[in-house]
Design an enzyme around this catalytic site. Structure first.
Site, PDB file in Angstrom:
ATOM      1  N   ASP A 223      56.139  34.128  42.295  1.00 22.76           N
ATOM      2  CA  ASP A 223      54.897  34.086  41.438  1.00 22.76           C
ATOM      3  C   ASP A 223      54.897  33.240  40.693  1.00 22.76           C
ATOM      4  OD1 ASP A 223      55.588  37.878  41.330  1.00 22.76           O
ATOM      5  OD2 ASP A 223      54.794  36.729  43.015  1.00 22.76           O
TER       6      ASP A 223
ATOM      7  N   LYS B 105      52.872  44.531  35.028  1.00 26.17           N
ATOM      8  CA  LYS B 105      52.259  44.992  36.402  1.00 26.17           C
ATOM      9  C   LYS B 105      53.186  45.439  37.297  1.00 26.17           C
ATOM     10  CE  LYS B 105      50.664  42.219  39.790  1.00 26.17           C
ATOM     11  NZ  LYS B 105      50.903  42.787  41.073  1.00 26.17           N
ATOM     12  N   ASN B 106      54.343  44.783  37.777  1.00 27.07           N
ATOM     13  CA  ASN B 106      55.029  45.072  38.967  1.00 27.07           C
ATOM     14  C   ASN B 106      56.347  46.139  38.395  1.00 27.07           C
ATOM     15  OD1 ASN B 106      53.376  43.543  40.536  1.00 27.07           O
ATOM     16  ND2 ASN B 106      54.872  41.784  40.690  1.00 27.07           N
TER      17      ASN B 106
ATOM     18  N   ARG C 275      52.635  39.842  55.609  1.00 24.39           N
ATOM     19  CA  ARG C 275      52.979  41.158  54.606  1.00 24.39           C
ATOM     20  C   ARG C 275      53.305  42.122  55.534  1.00 24.39           C
ATOM     21  NH1 ARG C 275      50.629  40.797  48.549  1.00 24.39           N
ATOM     22  NH2 ARG C 275      52.728  41.386  48.113  1.00 24.39           N
TER      23      ARG C 275
ATOM     24  N   CYS D  95      47.507  40.906  47.627  1.00 26.08           N
ATOM     25  CA  CYS D  95      47.277  39.554  47.837  1.00 26.08           C
ATOM     26  C   CYS D  95      47.418  38.947  49.431  1.00 26.08           C
ATOM     27  CB  CYS D  95      48.257  38.629  46.825  1.00 26.08           C
ATOM     28  SG  CYS D  95      47.738  38.804  45.145  1.00 26.08           S
TER      29      CYS D  95
ATOM     30  N   ARG E 293      43.207  42.004  38.321  1.00 25.88           N
ATOM     31  CA  ARG E 293      44.399  42.870  39.125  1.00 25.88           C
ATOM     32  C   ARG E 293      45.573  42.790  38.301  1.00 25.88           C
ATOM     33  NH1 ARG E 293      45.975  41.526  44.636  1.00 25.88           N
ATOM     34  NH2 ARG E 293      47.488  43.350  43.977  1.00 25.88           N
TER      35      ARG E 293
END
Ligand code: EPZ
Length: 418
Positions: A305, A22-23, A121, A116, A397
């Site tokens: 994570d 994903k990242n 952030r 998230c 997600r």
């Protein structure tokens, strides 16, 4: 509303094919904006954040075609540098379009990103990097904008190795007319993958994966075909599930070198791990050993994570484990939920003390973020009886068929709707 019904007490056996990261896919898809032509990206996971990114690309004027996990992005006719709030607000990675559109068009305006809820952030490091590269930056309540003024390219020093800010700076610097030096960069494998993709498009980048990245200015980019690296956090999540539930699980189409720290920690808990170049097998012991202290940090330290799924697995370790979360100021939304299962957890600021080996019982659970959702599934699978889990949009997600894959390994999970 959809929810998962999870019955605990089953061990896991079988194989999982690692999805594309994903990242990794998100920054690479954003980077396609820099190329006036069609790029072909393989191994893009079919998850909500990728779908949102493709919607943003379409909204900018790109022509998108998707076949399985391959996506072609024709960015020839980009007609705007604006990313609207209804899309940008769905995920954190939308902020990467700031650097990408700045590189292509010389200006960009992005609604503030979502993602998230792991704390404040902020995007100050992103904006500071763009200023360092010569952009004029404007911050408003709902949007952040930048435009090229004067010479561009230059020197950026990051006070913290932010993954997204490093990616944004790389994207912007590749589009600058003059050379750039980025210092204090994050070293995550996904950053290296982004730089490899940009180099395949003709960019001249050295130092990716180190704290200093050099980017040659004025390079004209051309279309490229690229395959996204495997999702290390998906792999770690399944390995934590196997460690927590007991059993033996093999991850295929993976790259174990991407998550060595997490594998070393799982070995310390007593799991037996065997690796080949593109696969990894974890055999869980009857009883996990606790870990005195686990501290998260920027790569190559223990990934933040991995903290939630690892915490879920260590509930099965007989004794006290401790966590210190140094990356995000509030990444313990799963702790209160794990306590509903009967877990003995104490949270003091950035520290959590966990006393494992206590039998857990079913409960109604609510996920608040992506990795917390995975952790709650894992913990519920080790609890006695039935649990229910709400907040499934967090799972979709970032994971491809997480419950279905666990069922194929032997878990008893049902998707229900009330
Ligand atoms: C990326 O988020 C990942 N997301 C996150 O994964 C991951 O947890 C995080 O990196 C850390 O590894 C994507 O790649 C899409 P950061 P990012 O900027 O870039 C502070 C998941 O589960 N900071 O490295 O947002 C920030 O508040 C997600 O897949 C500033 O202060 O992370 C945090 O405390 C969750 N100012 C720390 O730096 C800034 O301008 C690390 O954030 C930017 C960040």
């Amino acid at each position: 509303m959809a929810f998962l019904s999870i019955c605990g007490g089953t061990r896991l056996h079988g194989e999982v094919v690692n999805s594309g990261a994903k990242n990794g896919a998100l920054p690479i898809l954003s980077a396609c904006v820099l190329v006036e032509g069609t790029c072909l990206i393989h191994n893009c996971p079919d998850i909500a954040d990728v779908r949102t990114t493709l919607q943003i690309l379409s909204c900018l004027g790109c022509r998108i075609q998707r076949q399985g996990t391959s996506v072609s992005v024709d960015a020839h006719a980009i007609h705007t540098g604006k990313v609207p709030g209804d899309l940008a607000g769905q995920m954190r990675a939308s902020i990467l379009f700031l650097g990408a559109l700045y590189a292509r068009l010389g200006q960009a305006s992005i609604a503030r990103p979502g993602g998230c809820s792991l704390g404040a952030r902020p995007v100050d490091l992103h904006l500071q990097a763009l200023r360092g590269l010569g952009a004029a930056v404007e911050e408003e309540e709902a949007t952040v904008s930048c435009c090229r003024e004067g010479t561009d390219g230059g020197f950026v020093h990051f006070s913290y190795p932010s993954v997204g800010a490093t990616e944004n700076a790389v994207l912007a610097a590749v589009g600058c007319r003059h050379d750039s030096i980025l210092h204090g960069c994050a070293k995550e494998p996904e950053i290296v993958d982004l730089c490899c993709f940009l180099s395949a498009c003709g960019a001249e980048i050295t130092g990716a994966g180190s704290e200093t990245i050099y980017i040659r200015g004025g390079r004209k980019l051309h279309p490229a075909e690229y395959t996204v690296l495997p999702d290390r956090m998906e792999a770690v999540s399944y390995l934590c599930a196997a460690a927590g539930c007991g059993g033996e699980v093999t991850i295929r189409n993976t790259d174990p070198s991407l998550y060595q720290t997490e594998c070393s920690i799982l070995s310390l808990t007593g799991c037996e791990i065997s690796k080949t170049e593109d696969s990894l097998t974890l055999m869980a012991p009857e009883q996990l050993r606790p870990i005195p202290l686990l501290v998260t940090g920027p790569y190559p330290h223990l990934s933040t994570d991995a903290q939630p799924p690892l915490m879920a697995a260590l509930l099965r370790a007989d004794g006290v484990s401790r966590f210190c979360e140094t990356v995000f100021e509030s990444r313990y939304s799963h702790v209160g939920q794990l306590q509903l299962l009967g877990a003995d957890l104490a949270c003091i600021g950035r520290y959590v003390r966990l006393r494992g080996g206590i039998p857990l019982h079913g409960a109604q659970l609510q996920a608040e973020d992506l990795r917390a959702a995975a952790a709650l599934v894992i913990a519920a699978m080790t609890a006695e009886g039935e649990s229910t889990l709400y907040g499934l949009h967090h799972l979709s997600r970032g994971y491809v068929n997480f419950p279905e894959t666990l069922c194929a390994l032997g878990a008893k999970i049902e998707l229900k709707d009330q």
